[in-house]
Design an enzyme around this catalytic site. Sequence first.
Site, PDB file in Angstrom:
ATOM      1  N   ILE A   1      35.012  42.708  36.356  1.00 34.35           N
ATOM      2  CA  ILE A   1      35.009  42.220  34.971  1.00 34.35           C
ATOM      3  C   ILE A   1      35.398  40.741  34.988  1.00 34.35           C
ATOM      4  CG2 ILE A   1      35.933  42.559  32.628  1.00 34.35           C
ATOM      5  CD1 ILE A   1      34.560  45.082  33.675  1.00 34.35           C
TER       6      ILE A   1
ATOM      7  N   GLY B   1      50.143  44.061  27.743  1.00 37.89           N
ATOM      8  CA  GLY B   1      49.393  42.988  28.386  1.00 37.89           C
ATOM      9  C   GLY B   1      48.163  42.614  27.598  1.00 37.89           C
TER      10      GLY B   1
ATOM     11  N   SER C   1      47.407  40.042  25.551  1.00 35.49           N
ATOM     12  CA  SER C   1      47.172  38.688  25.036  1.00 35.49           C
ATOM     13  C   SER C   1      45.965  38.001  25.666  1.00 35.49           C
ATOM     14  CB  SER C   1      48.420  37.815  25.247  1.00 35.49           C
ATOM     15  OG  SER C   1      48.593  37.539  26.625  1.00 35.49           O
ATOM     16  N   ARG C   2      45.449  38.583  26.762  1.00 32.82           N
ATOM     17  CA  ARG C   2      44.300  37.952  27.436  1.00 32.82           C
ATOM     18  C   ARG C   2      43.423  39.027  28.078  1.00 32.82           C
ATOM     19  NH1 ARG C   2      46.110  33.511  31.623  1.00 32.82           N
ATOM     20  NH2 ARG C   2      47.159  35.298  32.544  1.00 32.82           N
TER      21      ARG C   2
ATOM     22  N   TYR D   1      47.736  47.184  45.038  1.00 34.26           N
ATOM     23  CA  TYR D   1      46.980  47.374  43.791  1.00 34.26           C
ATOM     24  C   TYR D   1      46.200  48.700  43.807  1.00 34.26           C
ATOM     25  CZ  TYR D   1      43.942  45.813  39.878  1.00 34.26           C
ATOM     26  OH  TYR D   1      43.269  45.688  38.685  1.00 34.26           O
TER      27      TYR D   1
ATOM     28  N   VAL E   1      56.877  45.273  30.396  1.00 28.42           N
ATOM     29  CA  VAL E   1      56.723  46.734  30.524  1.00 28.42           C
ATOM     30  C   VAL E   1      57.685  47.308  31.554  1.00 28.42           C
ATOM     31  CG1 VAL E   1      54.331  46.908  29.735  1.00 28.42           C
ATOM     32  CG2 VAL E   1      54.792  46.438  32.163  1.00 28.42           C
TER      33      VAL E   1
ATOM     34  N   LYS F   1      46.774  51.713  41.171  1.00 27.53           N
ATOM     35  CA  LYS F   1      45.689  52.142  40.282  1.00 27.53           C
ATOM     36  C   LYS F   1      45.308  53.609  40.518  1.00 27.53           C
ATOM     37  CE  LYS F   1      44.892  48.453  37.784  1.00 27.53           C
ATOM     38  NZ  LYS F   1      45.362  48.453  36.379  1.00 27.53           N
TER      39      LYS F   1
ATOM     40  N   ASN G   1      47.667  48.650  29.765  1.00 27.00           N
ATOM     41  CA  ASN G   1      46.775  47.668  30.365  1.00 27.00           C
ATOM     42  C   ASN G   1      47.497  46.634  31.233  1.00 27.00           C
ATOM     43  OD1 ASN G   1      44.260  45.800  30.387  1.00 27.00           O
ATOM     44  ND2 ASN G   1      45.870  44.551  29.450  1.00 27.00           N
TER      45      ASN G   1
ATOM     46  N   SER H   1      41.246  51.242  37.968  1.00 23.21           N
ATOM     47  CA  SER H   1      40.324  50.284  38.591  1.00 23.21           C
ATOM     48  C   SER H   1      39.502  50.992  39.649  1.00 23.21           C
ATOM     49  CB  SER H   1      41.133  49.156  39.257  1.00 23.21           C
ATOM     50  OG  SER H   1      40.309  48.362  40.095  1.00 23.21           O
TER      51      SER H   1
END
Length: 254
Positions: A188, A14, A16-17, A155, A65, A159, A91, A143
């Site tokens: 973030i 992950g 690319s950003r 989530y 993934v 995590k 990531n 996280s």
Amino acid sequence: MGGRFTDRTAFVTGGSRGIGKGVALHLAEEGAKISIIDINEEALLETEAEFKEKGFEVLVKKASVTEASEVDSAMEETVKQFGTLDILVNNAGIIRDNLLFKMTDEDWQLVMDVHLKGSFNAARAAQKYMVQQKYGRIISISSTSALGNRGQANYSTAKAGLQGLTKTLAIELGRYGITANSVAPGFIETEMTKATAARVGVPFEDFIKGAISTIPVARSGKPEDIANAVAFFADEKSSFVSGQVIYVAGGPKN
């Protein structure tokens, strides 16, 4: 190009950003060869061009993934091109936020698959090369949500699960010169937090201000804040640090 990661290869999922790209960039600036997988082909190509323009050695591949065969193939290609696979950064992640009573089976499963199955697939594929070379660094992005967060039953669970995976990998792989650690970001500024602001109908600037009001250091986090912590765990000198979770959140989290 000199740096503490010269002659090392980092594989970032992950990447690319957002945080993933920030981590990849930081490691590349310190000399690492970079391999990135992502499902966002457009962002991948942009990132590849950007890295090459800066003179970094980079390999990008569209892969999910959640598909073990795609991860295996990307790692094989990475080792073929760069010679080693030294650092894995788990990531890749997605959010499907909702309160429990509104959360669908798909919302739950997709988040589990990307975060947990994805990290398992990548760690299992990477350890083959790392065990053989008696060296490796596995860093998973957890996280502060692992401690619980409204609207994130899926989530938060995923995590927190990554932290359990991290500790187990540290126990199993330590004898082979491989460490496993987690970085747990707080707020973030990324495309993901921008999407969250849009979903709740708050302008991003206001969303950031709201987050800052709860952060002791009185600023929001940037991808480079996370990259800095990842680089610490990835360092050859950090060989006695394993099975740890560091919260990078501008204050204490417990």
